[in-house]
Design a protein around this motif. Sequence first.
Motif, PDB file in Angstrom:
ATOM      1  N   ALA A 111       0.842  -1.202   0.000  1.00 46.00           N
ATOM      2  CA  ALA A 111       0.000   0.000   0.000  1.00 46.00           C
ATOM      3  C   ALA A 111       0.873   1.247   0.000  1.00 46.00           C
ATOM      4  N   ASP A 112       2.148   1.068  -0.371  1.00 41.15           N
ATOM      5  CA  ASP A 112       3.091   2.194  -0.436  1.00 41.15           C
ATOM      6  C   ASP A 112       3.058   2.772  -1.856  1.00 41.15           C
ATOM      7  N   VAL A 113       2.262   3.821  -2.028  1.00 41.60           N
ATOM      8  CA  VAL A 113       2.103   4.408  -3.365  1.00 41.60           C
ATOM      9  C   VAL A 113       2.997   5.640  -3.550  1.00 41.60           C
ATOM     10  N   TYR A 114       3.890   5.889  -2.590  1.00 43.14           N
ATOM     11  CA  TYR A 114       4.724   7.102  -2.636  1.00 43.14           C
ATOM     12  C   TYR A 114       6.182   6.815  -2.994  1.00 43.14           C
ATOM     13  N   ARG A 115       6.718   5.753  -2.425  1.00 44.75           N
ATOM     14  CA  ARG A 115       8.138   5.472  -2.651  1.00 44.75           C
ATOM     15  C   ARG A 115       8.330   4.841  -4.029  1.00 44.75           C
ATOM     16  N   PRO A 116       9.231   5.378  -4.831  1.00 43.29           N
ATOM     17  CA  PRO A 116       9.486   4.819  -6.166  1.00 43.29           C
ATOM     18  C   PRO A 116       9.867   3.330  -6.077  1.00 43.29           C
ATOM     19  N   LYS A 166      -5.368   4.709  -4.226  1.00 35.50           N
ATOM     20  CA  LYS A 166      -5.269   5.201  -2.862  1.00 35.50           C
ATOM     21  C   LYS A 166      -5.040   4.011  -1.924  1.00 35.50           C
ATOM     22  N   PRO A 167      -4.266   4.230  -0.848  1.00 32.54           N
ATOM     23  CA  PRO A 167      -3.986   3.119   0.068  1.00 32.54           C
ATOM     24  C   PRO A 167      -5.240   2.413   0.569  1.00 32.54           C
ATOM     25  N   GLU A 168      -6.305   3.158   0.875  1.00 28.44           N
ATOM     26  CA  GLU A 168      -7.531   2.525   1.371  1.00 28.44           C
ATOM     27  C   GLU A 168      -8.181   1.640   0.298  1.00 28.44           C
ATOM     28  N   ASP A 169      -8.118   2.096  -0.960  1.00 30.74           N
ATOM     29  CA  ASP A 169      -8.669   1.279  -2.054  1.00 30.74           C
ATOM     30  C   ASP A 169      -7.880  -0.012  -2.221  1.00 30.74           C
ATOM     31  N   ILE A 170      -6.552   0.105  -2.048  1.00 27.72           N
ATOM     32  CA  ILE A 170      -5.690  -1.084  -2.121  1.00 27.72           C
ATOM     33  C   ILE A 170      -6.061  -2.055  -1.005  1.00 27.72           C
ATOM     34  N   HIS A 192      -9.459 -17.586  -0.501  1.00 28.49           N
ATOM     35  CA  HIS A 192      -9.248 -18.424   0.690  1.00 28.49           C
ATOM     36  C   HIS A 192      -7.797 -18.410   1.214  1.00 28.49           C
ATOM     37  N   TYR A 193      -7.257 -17.213   1.368  1.00 27.87           N
ATOM     38  CA  TYR A 193      -5.927 -17.087   1.975  1.00 27.87           C
ATOM     39  C   TYR A 193      -6.046 -17.146   3.495  1.00 27.87           C
ATOM     40  N   ASP A 194      -5.046 -17.745   4.131  1.00 25.98           N
ATOM     41  CA  ASP A 194      -5.012 -17.795   5.598  1.00 25.98           C
ATOM     42  C   ASP A 194      -4.566 -16.463   6.182  1.00 25.98           C
ATOM     43  N   VAL A 195      -3.574 -15.843   5.508  1.00 26.45           N
ATOM     44  CA  VAL A 195      -2.970 -14.617   6.036  1.00 26.45           C
ATOM     45  C   VAL A 195      -2.792 -13.589   4.918  1.00 26.45           C
ATOM     46  N   LEU A 196      -3.123 -12.343   5.220  1.00 28.51           N
ATOM     47  CA  LEU A 196      -2.868 -11.210   4.319  1.00 28.51           C
ATOM     48  C   LEU A 196      -1.909 -10.267   5.040  1.00 28.51           C
ATOM     49  N   ILE A 197      -0.739 -10.023   4.434  1.00 25.83           N
ATOM     50  CA  ILE A 197       0.227  -9.095   5.030  1.00 25.83           C
ATOM     51  C   ILE A 197       0.259  -7.825   4.183  1.00 25.83           C
ATOM     52  N   VAL A 198      -0.005  -6.684   4.824  1.00 20.05           N
ATOM     53  CA  VAL A 198      -0.069  -5.398   4.126  1.00 20.05           C
ATOM     54  C   VAL A 198       1.152  -4.556   4.479  1.00 20.05           C
ATOM     55  N   ASP A 199       1.950  -4.260   3.457  1.00 18.67           N
ATOM     56  CA  ASP A 199       3.144  -3.418   3.614  1.00 18.67           C
ATOM     57  C   ASP A 199       2.724  -1.960   3.403  1.00 18.67           C
ATOM     58  N   THR A 200       2.863  -1.127   4.417  1.00 23.50           N
ATOM     59  CA  THR A 200       2.385   0.257   4.328  1.00 23.50           C
ATOM     60  C   THR A 200       3.502   1.224   3.959  1.00 23.50           C
ATOM     61  N   ILE A 251      -2.295   5.649   7.929  1.00 22.09           N
ATOM     62  CA  ILE A 251      -2.159   4.288   8.445  1.00 22.09           C
ATOM     63  C   ILE A 251      -3.254   3.975   9.464  1.00 22.09           C
ATOM     64  N   ARG A 252      -3.739   5.008  10.164  1.00 18.85           N
ATOM     65  CA  ARG A 252      -4.878   4.800  11.066  1.00 18.85           C
ATOM     66  C   ARG A 252      -6.132   4.427  10.272  1.00 18.85           C
ATOM     67  N   ALA A 253      -6.316   5.099   9.115  1.00 22.08           N
ATOM     68  CA  ALA A 253      -7.471   4.799   8.262  1.00 22.08           C
ATOM     69  C   ALA A 253      -7.391   3.371   7.725  1.00 22.08           C
ATOM     70  N   LEU A 254      -6.169   2.941   7.335  1.00 19.37           N
ATOM     71  CA  LEU A 254      -5.974   1.563   6.864  1.00 19.37           C
ATOM     72  C   LEU A 254      -6.282   0.576   7.981  1.00 19.37           C
TER      73      LEU A 254
END
Length: 473
Positions: free
Chosen positions: A150-155, A180-184, A196-204, A218-221
């Motif tokens: 969800a990092d849409v800023y860093r190249p 947008k991060p929330e849409d992601i 049917h994934y067991d775990v979702l890891i979100v890199d912010t 990140i609070r909104a996410l």
Amino acid sequence: MLDNLTQRLSRVVKTMRGEARLTEANTQDMLREVRMALLEADVALPVVRDFVARVKERAVGQDVVSSLNPGQALVGVVHKELTALMGGDLGADASELSLASQPPAVILMAGLQGAGKTTSTGKLAKWLSEGGHLQGGRKTGKKKVLVVSADVYRPAAIEQLKTVAAQVKVDFLPTNTSQKPEDIGRQALDHAKRHHYDVLIVDTAGRLGIDENMMREIRALHDLLTPVETLFVVDAMQGQDAVNVAQAFSQALPLTGVVLTKMDGDARGGAALSVRHVTGKPLKFVGLSEKMDGLEPFHPERMAQRILGMGDIVSLVEQAQKNIDVAEAEKLAAKIKSGNRFDLNDFRDQLQQVKKMGDMGSLLEKLPAQFAQAAGQMQSAQAEKQLRRSEGILNSMTPAERSKPELLKASRKRRIAAGAGVPVQEVNRLLSQYDQMQGMMKQMKKGGMAKMMRAMGGLKGLGKGGGGFGGFR
């Protein structure tokens, strides 16, 4: 890792030898040294004050039982307080991930730019997908893991996670910088549920410093995803800055734990001792190398043992069990027991087993201080280079030469050295190591483990130079 603190505390304990009791006077001198050792290790001042006060309260007036000297008694007190400081007082399950929820269990990775969030996301995904996760002290099996950025800023942040995911063989959800991060977050959660994934890891996303926009995002996410784990990723080499950043994040987010990265590059270790105290949250993982298997669950008691030079044999055994080929080990044991000779083919197999165990630096750090010193204070890169060189020498031999080392006369040694690209002295050194190993194997056959340990004690260099803490020899 934590070398400076270990060495300083070693000197403190040695000064306590010969005393019959821990008294106000001798303990006061010791505490002054402990305080300086912690401050030099970049431990936060409030943490140092609390720690020293607790050690003083427990140590003063403590009788030294007949089997211990005051130095050893002091180690016992400091060990208990170090364990508590790093989270031991939170309970045995505090450092475990809490994934007992309706799938997918969401893990949110938070932290500043450059702290190692993306790499840690990949390492954690690998650890979970390979069945490393514990719940109540038991492994829960392999997890089906999805990672998303969800990092849409860093190249190139999204591309970096895609590359990392491919390395560790877990699924990656493509996103782009126009989103947008929330849409992601919504897209990822929906995809993880449908597949049917067991775990979702979100890199912010991270920033170079704390700012309100990042915290608001990140609070909104967090509100959208309601993660079961919100892990704060922090660079151990930041020292006091790591503590300040941890404080800011813990105030902005309901953190569940901390991932401390680059621990192998931090000789002082102050962050490891301070972050948990400041956030009130357990340290759950430490990152120990650039390699994707360089992530270890954090155990307060084991880390306290490492700091005090006792080593971490439990973690070393766990690492061996995870990577060693049990069938091959049993095959070698049966061969030795039957009276067959331990040859250079077996020696090469043992080196290959050691390579499978992962980063050499993390292996050496788990040894008690005296054994680590006997290993020559070798850096991780040097150790791995030596391992590759030894394997190259063995591969330059013919099968017949490996089966019958007595064939290796001067002319053959020169040919082997040329084939491996090393001096003849390196070939002789390896053969000397083989002779020592063969001697150990003979001891195993004749008299079991006790004799083998005595044989180990006689190996060249082993035990020289002292090390360890008062009686931990």
